[in-house]
Design a protein around this motif. Structure first.
Motif, PDB file in Angstrom:
ATOM      1  N   THR A 208       0.898  -1.213  -0.012  1.00  0.00           N
ATOM      2  CA  THR A 208      -0.020  -0.139   0.071  1.00  0.00           C
ATOM      3  C   THR A 208       0.942   1.166   0.129  1.00  0.00           C
ATOM      4  O   THR A 208       1.419   1.606   1.139  1.00  0.00           O
ATOM      5  N   ARG A 210       2.391   4.907   0.012  1.00  0.00           N
ATOM      6  CA  ARG A 210       1.683   5.904   1.441  1.00  0.00           C
ATOM      7  C   ARG A 210       2.678   7.296   1.214  1.00  0.00           C
ATOM      8  O   ARG A 210       4.000   6.707   1.178  1.00  0.00           O
ATOM      9  N   ASN A 212       5.244   9.706   2.641  1.00  0.00           N
ATOM     10  CA  ASN A 212       6.041   9.715   3.777  1.00  0.00           C
ATOM     11  C   ASN A 212       5.511  10.401   5.029  1.00  0.00           C
ATOM     12  O   ASN A 212       5.040  11.365   4.906  1.00  0.00           O
ATOM     13  N   GLN A 213       6.207  10.158   6.348  1.00  0.00           N
ATOM     14  CA  GLN A 213       5.854  10.853   7.512  1.00  0.00           C
ATOM     15  C   GLN A 213       6.169  12.531   7.407  1.00  0.00           C
ATOM     16  O   GLN A 213       5.610  13.223   8.016  1.00  0.00           O
ATOM     17  N   LEU A 350      -1.971   6.754  -0.574  1.00  0.00           N
ATOM     18  CA  LEU A 350      -2.730   7.139   0.796  1.00  0.00           C
ATOM     19  C   LEU A 350      -1.714   8.272   1.559  1.00  0.00           C
ATOM     20  O   LEU A 350      -0.635   8.345   1.247  1.00  0.00           O
ATOM     21  N   ARG A 352      -0.306  10.400   4.811  1.00  0.00           N
ATOM     22  CA  ARG A 352       0.669   9.828   5.802  1.00  0.00           C
ATOM     23  C   ARG A 352      -0.013   9.315   7.090  1.00  0.00           C
ATOM     24  O   ARG A 352      -1.122   9.298   7.081  1.00  0.00           O
ATOM     25  N   GLY A 353       0.991   8.348   7.810  1.00  0.00           N
ATOM     26  CA  GLY A 353       0.522   7.603   9.060  1.00  0.00           C
ATOM     27  C   GLY A 353      -0.488   6.672   8.613  1.00  0.00           C
ATOM     28  O   GLY A 353      -0.225   5.732   7.973  1.00  0.00           O
ATOM     29  N   SER A 354      -1.452   6.366   9.446  1.00  0.00           N
ATOM     30  CA  SER A 354      -2.434   5.516   9.257  1.00  0.00           C
ATOM     31  C   SER A 354      -3.870   5.822   8.537  1.00  0.00           C
ATOM     32  O   SER A 354      -4.674   4.951   8.557  1.00  0.00           O
ATOM     33  N   THR A 355      -3.798   7.069   8.028  1.00  0.00           N
ATOM     34  CA  THR A 355      -5.307   7.402   7.427  1.00  0.00           C
ATOM     35  C   THR A 355      -5.433   6.494   5.870  1.00  0.00           C
ATOM     36  O   THR A 355      -4.533   6.226   5.370  1.00  0.00           O
ATOM     37  N   ALA A 356      -6.892   6.185   5.846  1.00  0.00           N
ATOM     38  CA  ALA A 356      -7.124   5.544   4.616  1.00  0.00           C
ATOM     39  C   ALA A 356      -7.623   6.340   3.389  1.00  0.00           C
ATOM     40  O   ALA A 356      -8.072   5.913   2.612  1.00  0.00           O
ATOM     41  N   TYR A 405      -9.718  14.174   2.382  1.00  0.00           N
ATOM     42  CA  TYR A 405      -8.179  14.108   2.867  1.00  0.00           C
ATOM     43  C   TYR A 405      -7.848  15.595   3.333  1.00  0.00           C
ATOM     44  O   TYR A 405      -8.701  16.543   2.723  1.00  0.00           O
TER      45      TYR A 405
END
Length: 545
Positions: A208, A210, A212-213, A350, A352-356, A405
């Motif tokens: 998945t 994503r 980056n932080q 997606l 950053r982090g755990s967002t969907a 978002y």
């Protein structure tokens, strides 16, 4: 009437009694099976195991000859081991496979395979203690009735054929044999090699991608690899005296790609078509596996679309996509079957982090190959109405979700053949190298307008190897509304070298904190450490000119 009923009842009773006796007999027979056979019954869902391997040869002149064995017993790998290079002969690998549940007590399973001129049992390590069976082509197999199941690393569950001294296999559990098959073939660097899988077929988990932080994300566009079966031959390689004038196309191409992967560390790669150099890739699978192995080793997710040469080898678009979909880190998809082309799909990056929630949406579309109406529209094919309708409906269907978002969401698109607007009818400033006339289709189906309408900020293509420029595309008011870029050719198997042109790769450096995109190129030779034509093209989600 009463007698008839009594007679019928007696007949039914007799039949039931006989059936009961048969069931009791079978039950007793099953209960009396030897414990050794009971122990061989699989305790889990059975898989396929290889029980034998052989090679058949036949003459091309003998119309009654056949390289096929009993199809109920043998599976033939549909690749001529000579790749058509033998004037009068063909050869094919056959594999005998069985499900574990169908194995009988005396069935032997292949637990090892080697290619050798000599019996492996005679080596110093084996000291004659092992029993090997000889097959054609220098194939030796070791079989055992004490097999360990299809989930064991000691059991061979698959055998396949690849070609070339540089053959690799990115599929989990597969390993290419170091020694090629010992066949009477010319030394053209495309010799047949067996690749062997031990244990079960691994499930491919799709990554998945994503942001980056730090809010950054980098895309590397790899355009026009033109990989071959075997090492390939360089075209227009510069400088001429590089490496003493010796140039094998695929090794030099892939060395450049690996260098850029290691130095730039992209988060995602787009293979934007012509991964395969059709005329020099009689086995497309061997060519595709080379780039897939490089990306797998670095754990970089990627997506691919097709160019006009990808289906000129032994696989059509559907066959090639079937290969690519099952490779590690590949997010490539065939797309809807009722839409023209193969490879019309979306990749969501997606946040950053755990967002969907999606931060970036990549639209990938198949621009097909050559014009279906050469008399009226010379050159190349165009995106079809149902593809454009699919794109618009997909984009509009995702917009509501994208608004969730927390930052500015952006849409990007990738194609192979450039759009007619790459000719720059508005006469806007071009950034980069324009060395050949854009090979756009003669018919304009309106995809650029659809991109603008749906708010796509960037589209990038390949196809024209020595063009690497970016040019703005305008909206219906004549204002710049999106950027149209070229990837620049990377592969030495394709043409290049015009006006001192060196192979290159384009990058898109994305900062989601500012909804900003920088793009630049890196050269294969020359100014390899500097960014060429570094420009900011998107800021706050808007086109910057």
């Amino acid at each position: 009437m009463t007698r008839r009923i009594v007679r019928t009842s007696l007949q039914l009773g007799s039949i039931l009694f006989i059936v009961l006796c048969v069931l009791l007999f079978l039950d007793n027979k099953i209960r009396l099976l030897p414990s050794a056979i009971h122990n061989r019954l699989p305790a889990h869902h059975p898989g396929l195991v290889v029980t034998d391997v052989t090679i058949t040869t036949c003459s091309s002149l003998n119309i009654f000859g056949s390289c096929k064995l009993d199809e109920t017993k043998w599976h033939r790998i549909e690749k001529d081991l000579y790749l058509g290079s033998a004037l009068l002969s063909k050869a094919y690998l056959h594999i005998e496979r069985k499900k574990e549940e169908d194995l009988e007590a005396n069935d032997a399973v292949v637990i090892d395979l080697k290619i050798s001129r000599l019996n492996p049992a005679n080596t110093q390590e084996a000291q004659g203690k092992e029993s090997w069976e000889s097959r054609r082509g220098g194939v030796w197999i070791k079989r055992s009735t004490k097999w360990h199941g299809s989930d064991s690393s000691k059991t061979i569950t698959g055998v396949d054929v690849l070609f070339g001294s540089d053959a690799v296999d990115p599929r989990p559990g597969w390993q290419v044999q170091e020694i090629p098959l010992l066949l009477d073939t010319r030394a053209d660097g495309r010799e047949a090699r067996l690749t062997v899988r031990r244990g079960p077929a691994a499930k491919i988990d799709k990554p998945t991608p994503r942001i980056n932080q730090n809010g950054k994300f980098k895309i590397m566009q790899i355009a026009d690899l033109h990989l071959s079966t075997g090492l390939g031959k360089c075209r227009d390689a510069l400088p001429v005296d590089h490496n003493g004038g010796k140039c094998d196309a695929d090794p030099r191409t892939l060395e450049f790609v690996e260098k850029m992967l290691d130095e730039e560390k992209p988060d995602f790669c787009v293979l934007s078509g012509d991964q395969v150099n059709g005329e020099t890739a009689p086995d497309s699978q061997s060519a595709i596996f080379k780039i897939a192995e490089i990306l797998k080793r670095r754990k970089i997710p990627y997506a691919a679309i097709f160019g006009n040469h990808d289906d000129e080898g032994d696989l059509d678009r559907a066959g090639t996509m079937a290969v690519m979909q099952d490779l590690p880190y590949s997010l490539s998809e065939a797309g809807p079957i009722d839409i023209d082309g193969v490879g019309n799909y979306v990749v969501e990056i997606l946040g950053r982090g755990s967002t969907a929630h999606s931060a970036l949406t990549l639209y990938l579309l198949d621009t097909h190959s050559y014009s279906p109406d050469e008399r009226q529209f010379k050159g190349y094919d165009w995106l079809k109405p149902n593809q454009i309708d699919w794109f618009k409906k997909t984009s509009q269907g995702l917009k509501k979700k994208h608004k969730e978002y927390t930052h500015i969401h952006m849409d990007l698109a990738f194609i192979h053949i450039p759009l007619p607007e790459y000719h720059n009818p508005s006469g806007l400033r071009v950034v980069g190298n324009w060395s050949e006339r854009p090979s756009a289709p003669g018919f304009n189906s309106g995809f650029k307008d659809a991109l603008v309408e749906e708010g796509v900020v960037l589209v990038s293509c390949g196809h024209d190897h020595v063009n690497d420029y970016c040019v703005p595309g305008t909206n219906d008011k004549g204002k710049p509304a999106l950027w149209m870029c070229y990837g620049g050719g990377v592969g030495f198997g394709g043409y290049g070298g015009y006006y001192g042109y060196h192979r290159r790769i384009r990058f898109f450096d994305i900062d989601m904190n500012e909804a900003r995109i920088h793009t630049y190129k890196r050269l294969e030779w020359g100014a390899t450490e500097s960014r060429l034509d570094d420009q900011m093209i998107i800021d706050q989600g808007k086109v910057v000119v």
